[in-house]
Scaffold this motif. Structure first.
Motif, PDB file in Angstrom:
ATOM      1  N   GLN A  48       0.849  -1.190   0.000  1.00  0.00           N
ATOM      2  CA  GLN A  48       0.000   0.000   0.000  1.00  0.00           C
ATOM      3  C   GLN A  48       0.880   1.232   0.000  1.00  0.00           C
ATOM      4  O   GLN A  48       1.905   1.288   0.673  1.00  0.00           O
ATOM      5  N   LEU A  49       0.462   2.222  -0.774  1.00  0.00           N
ATOM      6  CA  LEU A  49       1.215   3.460  -0.876  1.00  0.00           C
ATOM      7  C   LEU A  49       0.333   4.624  -0.448  1.00  0.00           C
ATOM      8  O   LEU A  49      -0.833   4.697  -0.843  1.00  0.00           O
ATOM      9  N   GLN A  50       0.917   5.538   0.319  1.00  0.00           N
ATOM     10  CA  GLN A  50       0.188   6.692   0.819  1.00  0.00           C
ATOM     11  C   GLN A  50       0.953   7.953   0.469  1.00  0.00           C
ATOM     12  O   GLN A  50       2.043   8.178   0.998  1.00  0.00           O
ATOM     13  N   ALA A  51       0.383   8.752  -0.421  1.00  0.00           N
ATOM     14  CA  ALA A  51       1.043   9.988  -0.848  1.00  0.00           C
ATOM     15  C   ALA A  51       0.556  11.169  -0.029  1.00  0.00           C
ATOM     16  O   ALA A  51      -0.602  11.206   0.398  1.00  0.00           O
ATOM     17  N   SER A  81       5.677  13.205  -0.396  1.00  0.00           N
ATOM     18  CA  SER A  81       6.136  11.966   0.226  1.00  0.00           C
ATOM     19  C   SER A  81       5.214  10.830  -0.163  1.00  0.00           C
ATOM     20  O   SER A  81       4.018  11.038  -0.353  1.00  0.00           O
ATOM     21  N   CYS A  82       5.764   9.653  -0.246  1.00  0.00           N
ATOM     22  CA  CYS A  82       4.978   8.461  -0.546  1.00  0.00           C
ATOM     23  C   CYS A  82       5.481   7.340   0.349  1.00  0.00           C
ATOM     24  O   CYS A  82       6.574   6.811   0.128  1.00  0.00           O
ATOM     25  N   ALA A 130      -0.934  19.844 -11.176  1.00  0.00           N
ATOM     26  CA  ALA A 130      -1.432  18.533 -11.561  1.00  0.00           C
ATOM     27  C   ALA A 130      -1.727  17.723 -10.305  1.00  0.00           C
ATOM     28  O   ALA A 130      -1.353  18.116  -9.197  1.00  0.00           O
ATOM     29  N   VAL A 131      -2.378  16.600 -10.517  1.00  0.00           N
ATOM     30  CA  VAL A 131      -2.473  15.604  -9.462  1.00  0.00           C
ATOM     31  C   VAL A 131      -1.268  14.678  -9.620  1.00  0.00           C
ATOM     32  O   VAL A 131      -1.021  14.156 -10.710  1.00  0.00           O
ATOM     33  N   TYR A 132      -0.545  14.504  -8.549  1.00  0.00           N
ATOM     34  CA  TYR A 132       0.658  13.682  -8.561  1.00  0.00           C
ATOM     35  C   TYR A 132       0.357  12.343  -7.900  1.00  0.00           C
ATOM     36  O   TYR A 132      -0.211  12.292  -6.799  1.00  0.00           O
ATOM     37  N   TYR A 133       0.772  11.279  -8.577  1.00  0.00           N
ATOM     38  CA  TYR A 133       0.542   9.922  -8.093  1.00  0.00           C
ATOM     39  C   TYR A 133       1.878   9.212  -7.896  1.00  0.00           C
ATOM     40  O   TYR A 133       2.730   9.234  -8.794  1.00  0.00           O
ATOM     41  N   CYS A 134       2.042   8.600  -6.753  1.00  0.00           N
ATOM     42  CA  CYS A 134       3.238   7.790  -6.574  1.00  0.00           C
ATOM     43  C   CYS A 134       2.920   6.341  -6.923  1.00  0.00           C
ATOM     44  O   CYS A 134       1.755   5.924  -6.909  1.00  0.00           O
ATOM     45  N   TYR A 135       3.957   5.606  -7.256  1.00  0.00           N
ATOM     46  CA  TYR A 135       3.760   4.208  -7.591  1.00  0.00           C
ATOM     47  C   TYR A 135       4.999   3.414  -7.207  1.00  0.00           C
ATOM     48  O   TYR A 135       6.088   3.954  -7.040  1.00  0.00           O
ATOM     49  N   ARG A 168       6.823  -0.437  -8.313  1.00  0.00           N
ATOM     50  CA  ARG A 168       6.769  -1.518  -9.289  1.00  0.00           C
ATOM     51  C   ARG A 168       7.537  -2.725  -8.777  1.00  0.00           C
ATOM     52  O   ARG A 168       8.667  -2.610  -8.292  1.00  0.00           O
ATOM     53  N   SER A 169       6.899  -3.865  -8.895  1.00  0.00           N
ATOM     54  CA  SER A 169       7.511  -5.127  -8.516  1.00  0.00           C
ATOM     55  C   SER A 169       7.250  -6.111  -9.625  1.00  0.00           C
ATOM     56  O   SER A 169       6.113  -6.572  -9.801  1.00  0.00           O
ATOM     57  N   GLY A 170       8.272  -6.411 -10.394  1.00  0.00           N
ATOM     58  CA  GLY A 170       8.088  -7.285 -11.549  1.00  0.00           C
ATOM     59  C   GLY A 170       7.144  -6.640 -12.537  1.00  0.00           C
ATOM     60  O   GLY A 170       7.346  -5.505 -12.958  1.00  0.00           O
ATOM     61  N   LEU A 171       6.088  -7.338 -12.861  1.00  0.00           N
ATOM     62  CA  LEU A 171       5.113  -6.816 -13.817  1.00  0.00           C
ATOM     63  C   LEU A 171       3.961  -6.089 -13.127  1.00  0.00           C
ATOM     64  O   LEU A 171       3.059  -5.591 -13.782  1.00  0.00           O
ATOM     65  N   ARG A 172       4.022  -6.021 -11.805  1.00  0.00           N
ATOM     66  CA  ARG A 172       2.907  -5.445 -11.075  1.00  0.00           C
ATOM     67  C   ARG A 172       3.252  -4.027 -10.623  1.00  0.00           C
ATOM     68  O   ARG A 172       4.370  -3.771 -10.163  1.00  0.00           O
ATOM     69  N   THR A 173       2.276  -3.146 -10.745  1.00  0.00           N
ATOM     70  CA  THR A 173       2.444  -1.759 -10.314  1.00  0.00           C
ATOM     71  C   THR A 173       1.416  -1.433  -9.249  1.00  0.00           C
ATOM     72  O   THR A 173       0.230  -1.733  -9.407  1.00  0.00           O
ATOM     73  N   TYR A 174       1.897  -0.848  -8.175  1.00  0.00           N
ATOM     74  CA  TYR A 174       1.033  -0.439  -7.070  1.00  0.00           C
ATOM     75  C   TYR A 174       0.942   1.088  -7.083  1.00  0.00           C
ATOM     76  O   TYR A 174       1.952   1.763  -7.271  1.00  0.00           O
ATOM     77  N   TRP A 175      -0.261   1.600  -6.833  1.00  0.00           N
ATOM     78  CA  TRP A 175      -0.477   3.036  -6.911  1.00  0.00           C
ATOM     79  C   TRP A 175      -0.938   3.596  -5.576  1.00  0.00           C
ATOM     80  O   TRP A 175      -1.741   2.977  -4.874  1.00  0.00           O
ATOM     81  N   GLY A 176      -0.434   4.784  -5.280  1.00  0.00           N
ATOM     82  CA  GLY A 176      -0.971   5.527  -4.161  1.00  0.00           C
ATOM     83  C   GLY A 176      -2.081   6.435  -4.655  1.00  0.00           C
ATOM     84  O   GLY A 176      -2.282   6.594  -5.861  1.00  0.00           O
ATOM     85  N   GLN A 177      -2.782   7.048  -3.724  1.00  0.00           N
ATOM     86  CA  GLN A 177      -3.813   7.989  -4.134  1.00  0.00           C
ATOM     87  C   GLN A 177      -3.141   9.274  -4.602  1.00  0.00           C
ATOM     88  O   GLN A 177      -1.975   9.512  -4.303  1.00  0.00           O
ATOM     89  N   GLY A 178      -3.787  10.057  -5.359  1.00  0.00           N
ATOM     90  CA  GLY A 178      -3.196  11.281  -5.865  1.00  0.00           C
ATOM     91  C   GLY A 178      -3.126  12.369  -4.820  1.00  0.00           C
ATOM     92  O   GLY A 178      -3.910  12.397  -3.873  1.00  0.00           O
ATOM     93  N   THR A 179      -2.190  13.270  -5.015  1.00  0.00           N
ATOM     94  CA  THR A 179      -2.104  14.450  -4.173  1.00  0.00           C
ATOM     95  C   THR A 179      -2.006  15.660  -5.101  1.00  0.00           C
ATOM     96  O   THR A 179      -1.207  15.678  -6.033  1.00  0.00           O
ATOM     97  N   LEU A 180      -2.846  16.639  -4.863  1.00  0.00           N
ATOM     98  CA  LEU A 180      -2.975  17.766  -5.775  1.00  0.00           C
ATOM     99  C   LEU A 180      -1.925  18.829  -5.487  1.00  0.00           C
ATOM    100  O   LEU A 180      -1.762  19.271  -4.343  1.00  0.00           O
ATOM    101  N   VAL A 181      -1.240  19.222  -6.531  1.00  0.00           N
ATOM    102  CA  VAL A 181      -0.289  20.337  -6.466  1.00  0.00           C
ATOM    103  C   VAL A 181      -0.837  21.453  -7.347  1.00  0.00           C
ATOM    104  O   VAL A 181      -1.062  21.247  -8.541  1.00  0.00           O
TER     105      VAL A 181
END
Length: 114
Positions: free
Chosen positions: A2-5, A20-21, A90-95, A97-110
Motif C-alpha cells: 500500500q502506498l500513501q502519498a 512523500s509516498c 497537476a495531481v501527482y501519483y506515486c507508484y 513496481r515489482s516485476g510486472l505489477r504496479t502499485y499506486w498511491g492515491q493522488g495528491t494535488l499540487v
C-alpha cells in the motif's frame, strides 16, 4: 503493498513543495518507485522514477528543479519540487513496481499559482 502519498498543496510560482509516498507491505520487492502526474485535460506523464539499482530518470521539463529520493529505512520515496511553475499544476501519483505489477498511491494535488 500500500502506498500513501502526501505533501501536495497550493504554492506560488517559484516556490517549493516536497511530496512523500510511504509504502507498507512487502516493500523490499519494489524494484522501482516514482511519480506520475496528470494535469486537467492532459495525459498522464512520468515525472521521476528511481530504481533499486540506483538509476534515476526525470521528465525533461523538471530536470534541475525536481529531485526524487528514496529512504529504504522508512520505505518512503520523496519528490522535492523547487522553482515550481504554473505548468507543474497537476495531481501527482506515486507508484511502486515489482516485476510486472504496479502499485499506486492515491493522488495528491499540487496547485501552482501566479
Amino acid at each position: 503493498v500500500q502506498l500513501q502519498a502526501s505533501g501536495g498543496g497550493l504554492v506560488q510560482a517559484g516556490g517549493s513543495l516536497r511530496l512523500s509516498c510511504a509504502s507498507a507491505g512487502i516493500t523490499s520487492s519494489l524494484t522501482a518507485m516514482g511519480w506520475y502526474r496528470q494535469a486537467p485535460g492532459k495525459e498522464r506523464e512520468s515525472v521521476a522514477v528511481t530504481s533499486s539499482g540506483g538509476n534515476i530518470h526525470y521528465l525533461d521539463s523538471v530536470k534541475g528543479r525536481f529531485t526524487i529520493s528514496r529512504d529504504n529505512a522508512k520505505n518512503t520515496v520523496y519528490l522535492q519540487m523547487n522553482s515550481l511553475k504554473l505548468e507543474d499544476t497537476a495531481v501527482y501519483y506515486c507508484y511502486g513496481r515489482s516485476g510486472l505489477r504496479t502499485y499506486w498511491g492515491q493522488g495528491t494535488l499540487v496547485t501552482v499559482s501566479s
